[in-house]
Design a protein around this motif. Structure first.
Motif: not given
Length: 313
Positions: A141-145, A166-170, A231-244
């Motif tokens: 979520d922070v180190q996207l690439y 870049y993936f999170n290994s957790g 909390l809105s798709s404008e701020d998020s890298p995800y489309p609205e349906n994925v964000l929700q």
């Protein structure tokens, strides 16, 4: 594509030292609480020094009808001269040796960090086809690439593209056959040693060695805290349906930020909006009723001493 693997248990791997014994129990207990269809778990705990009393409490936290537990203690010598810090302990590297500890007939495993709460059915995750990928994982979520990681700032020298995800290994769904065939764990350890001047951690090493060769899961399977800032798709890298879906129906909640839910500091506590879930599942374990009151008591003592000393001035 989904494949039916109901004939075998879910092979789950967690790693912890004694400090993370209780959070590990919470992670696994939450996974068991949300299993459906009488699915069983075969749990491997890579033990970085868990005390006997805490081992007993872990075992007593689970129903033996749901889970079979195996323990293994790795030889830490293989991790000598790797980057260590307060938050990056040797047990963080244990996931690299998973293939050494699972039987060769097991070709797939789920690895979970011990700062997670599982809120979905792991069988759904287990049944996702891993195909020819080394792992299935969620983009960080922070180190996207690749180019955003401090530990991989020499990515160009490694022939890596800056826009490689870049993936999170957790959370990892691991293709054990590919890891064994290519001795992936040792490759990552060698990479970390060869690039020690850049202070890469285990997550950096995995991303460098299998860049572009991992399958991306729906981010609900590793919900990380930054999603609550977008909390809105404008701020998020995800489309609205994925964000929700991430916000309202996560499969796994990952408490990546400090302080963790179980730590009540003198000046700050975990502000994660879902931290109450950690304590709901904690109260299903042998640690039922436990709360970190030590630091609050210490804080009150420090406050009283400060007042006392001030009154003498």
């Amino acid at each position: 594509m989904l494949v039916n693997l109901n004939h075998q248990p879910i092979f789950l791997v967690c790693a912890a030292d004694n400090n993370y014994a209780m959070p590990l129990a919470v992670t696994v207990r939450s996974a068991l609480a949300n299993l459906k269809n009488n699915q069983k778990i075969s749990l491997l705990i890579i033990d970085g020094g868990i005390s006997q009393s805490n081992k007993r409490k872990i075992i007593q936290s689970f129903s033996p009808e749901q889970i079979n537990i195996s323990w293994v203690q790795p030889d830490n010598k293989i991790f000598e001269n790797l980057v260590l810090s307060r938050h990056l302990t040797i047990s963080c590297y244990y996931r690299l040796l998973i293939t050494e500890f699972l039987p060769k007939e097991v070709n797939k495993a789920i690895y979970l960090d011990s700062d997670m709460v599982v809120t979905g059915d792991l069988e759904e995750l287990w049944n996702i086809d891993i195909a020819d990928n080394y792992v299935l994982a969620v983009q960080d979520d922070v180190q996207l690439y690749i180019s955003m990681s401090q530990g991989l700032r020499n990515y160009q020298d490694q022939g890596l593209s800056p826009d490689t995800k870049y993936f999170n290994s957790g959370l990892l769904v691991i293709n054990l056959d590919k890891w064994r065939t290519e001795n992936l764990g040792l490759k990552v350890i060698n990479y970390l040693r060869e690039n020690i001047e850049y202070s890469p951690d285990d997550q950096d090493g995995l991303n460098a060695v299998i860049a572009g060769k991992w399958g991306e899961l729906h981010p609900k399977w590793n919900q990380m805290p930054k999603v609550y800032n977008d909390l809105s798709s404008e701020d998020s890298p995800y489309p609205e349906n994925v964000l929700q879906e991430i916000l309202n129906h996560p499969g796994i909640i990952h408490f990546t930020n400090a302080p963790k839910p179980w730590y009540a500091g003198l000046r700050t506590e975990c502000q994660h909006p879902k931290k109450h879930l950690f304590f709901e599942y904690l109260d299903m374990t042998s640690w039922k009723g436990w709360r970190d009151t030590y630091w609050r008591r210490l804080g009150r003592k420090v406050g009283k001493l400060t007042l006392l000393n001030t009154s003498k001035l």
